[in-house]
Design an enzyme around this catalytic site. Structure first.
Site, PDB file in Angstrom:
ATOM      1  N   LYS A  53      -2.212   0.089 -12.279  1.00 20.14           N
ATOM      2  CA  LYS A  53      -3.528  -0.508 -12.573  1.00 20.14           C
ATOM      3  C   LYS A  53      -4.131   0.139 -13.825  1.00 20.14           C
ATOM      4  O   LYS A  53      -4.694  -0.550 -14.668  1.00 20.14           O
ATOM      5  CB  LYS A  53      -4.456  -0.359 -11.360  1.00 20.14           C
ATOM      6  CG  LYS A  53      -4.044  -1.262 -10.208  1.00 20.14           C
ATOM      7  CD  LYS A  53      -4.761  -0.955  -8.894  1.00 20.14           C
ATOM      8  CE  LYS A  53      -4.116  -1.757  -7.767  1.00 20.14           C
ATOM      9  NZ  LYS A  53      -4.674  -1.474  -6.440  1.00 20.14           N
ATOM     10  N   GLN A  97      -8.509   2.365  -3.157  1.00 21.35           N
ATOM     11  CA  GLN A  97      -7.079   2.150  -2.901  1.00 21.35           C
ATOM     12  C   GLN A  97      -6.769   2.469  -1.439  1.00 21.35           C
ATOM     13  O   GLN A  97      -7.149   3.523  -0.932  1.00 21.35           O
ATOM     14  CB  GLN A  97      -6.254   3.056  -3.830  1.00 21.35           C
ATOM     15  CG  GLN A  97      -4.766   2.833  -3.738  1.00 21.35           C
ATOM     16  CD  GLN A  97      -4.334   1.455  -4.248  1.00 21.35           C
ATOM     17  OE1 GLN A  97      -4.818   0.976  -5.278  1.00 21.35           O
ATOM     18  NE2 GLN A  97      -3.427   0.809  -3.530  1.00 21.35           N
ATOM     19  N   ASP A 120     -11.688  -6.359  -5.683  1.00 24.57           N
ATOM     20  CA  ASP A 120     -10.593  -6.560  -4.727  1.00 24.57           C
ATOM     21  C   ASP A 120     -10.853  -7.781  -3.841  1.00 24.57           C
ATOM     22  O   ASP A 120      -9.940  -8.282  -3.181  1.00 24.57           O
ATOM     23  CB  ASP A 120     -10.454  -5.325  -3.817  1.00 24.57           C
ATOM     24  CG  ASP A 120      -9.244  -4.480  -4.174  1.00 24.57           C
ATOM     25  OD1 ASP A 120      -8.358  -4.987  -4.890  1.00 24.57           O
ATOM     26  OD2 ASP A 120      -9.193  -3.318  -3.725  1.00 24.57           O
TER      27      ASP A 120
END
Ligand code: NDP
Length: 287
Positions: A53, A97, A120
């Site tokens: 990322k 995460q 997300d």
């Protein structure tokens, strides 16, 4: 005839090229998109995902800031960090995460993220918006899956689509997106009877289970578009949820593992971060 292999890397590069141009334009206007990533503990797969990322952000010009925190970090410390990031005008997207170390509650942390910075798409507000057909952030993997299907030129409206897996992060939002495109959608899970028969109905078949090579070639409708979401670590390499060798003899289009859904997931995170920056600019005072 052997299936056409869908090149997720090439498609992701096309998406990133579009994002790069948008980021340049925004940065020139004084609004460089910024993504904050919270990584807690030492999970090796998470370290790799976060590095990917970071690299993708650098590639398109998004400013990324990774908060690498020890496994002993408390829920309260993480909530306080998320509060600070929510209030930071230079941060447009925030992601936590997962998986988190034992004892930390991912759902509470995800709920703490401002829904307008939830790149997300895991916040219940964004899940609700997706279900209601309202604008919001769509989770990256399902958004990438839809792009992969569209890249084949398949007319989704009216198609029989079968989604295997009903997780809140992949299966359900993918089914919702396909429904919004007017497919006739069947969602399968661990209690589904006669799974091979149900899979064979799919002109579009999305498999997101996490079982190595669960779906065999003879479960696939000839000519179908098959999207393999699974990532299963074997002794020698990564395996999908679809048995590649037998599937490619039957399917019309097939994604490889790796090189299919994975790169698109990261590309869609870049898309969502730019969208969040634009949203902040529209709302004013954040950019
Ligand atoms: P989950 O474990 O959250 O969900 C798995 C789903 O599969 C559940 O709905 C479960 O059913 C269903 N299932 C389990 N066993 C069977 C079976 N034998 N037959 C039919 N259905 C079954 O997984 P995720 O959705 O998070 O991820 C799925 C896969 O996708 C994993 O391999 C993951 O690593 C990968 N992944 C890949 C990404 C990428 O970027 N490429 C991103 C995210 C995930 P039930 O609900 O009944 O338990």
């Amino acid at each position: 005839m052997a299936a056409k292999i869908i090149d997720g890397k090439a498609l992701a590069e096309q998406v990133r090229a579009r994002v790069r141009a948008e980021v340049q334009e925004l940065t020139a206007a004084g609004l460089q998109p910024g993504l904050a990533v919270i990584l807690v503990g030492e999970d090796p797969a998470s370290q790799v995902y976060v590095r990917n990322k970071e690299r993708a952000c650098a590639d398109v010009g998004i400013r990324s800031l990774v908060h690498r925190l020890p496994a002993a970090t408390s829920q309260e410390e993480l909530l306080a960090l998320i509060d600070r990031l929510n209030a930071d005008p230079a941060v447009h997207g925030i992601l936590v995460q997962v998986p988190l170390p034992p004892g930390l509650r991912a759902d509470e942390l995800q709920r703490a993220v401002d829904p307008d910075k939830d790149v997300d798409g895991f916040h219940p507000v964004n899940a609700g918006r997706l279900l209601l057909g309202q604008p919001g952030f769509v989770p990256c993997t399902p958004a990438g899956i839809l792009e992969l299907v569209k890249s084949t030129g398949t007319e989704i409206a009216g198609c029989e689509a079968v989604v295997v897996g009903r997780s809140a992060t992949v299966g359900k939002p993918t089914a919702t997106l396909l429904l919004a495109e007017n497919a006739t959608v069947t969602v399968c899970h661990s209690k589904t009877r006669n799974l091979p028969d149900v899979c064979r109905r799919g002109e579009i078949l999305v498999v997101a289970v996490g079982r190595r090579e669960l779906v065999k070639g003879d479960w696939i409708r000839p000519g179908a578009v098959v999207i393999d979401v699974g990532i299963n670590r074997g002794e020698d390499k990564l395996y999908g949820d679809v048995e590649f060798a037998s599937a490619r003899e039957v399917a019309g289009f097939l994604t490889p593992v790796p090189g299919g859904v994975g790169p698109m997931t990261v590309a869609m995170l870049m898309v969502n971060t730019v969208k969040a920056a634009r949203l902040a600019a529209i709302q004013g005072g954040r950019g």
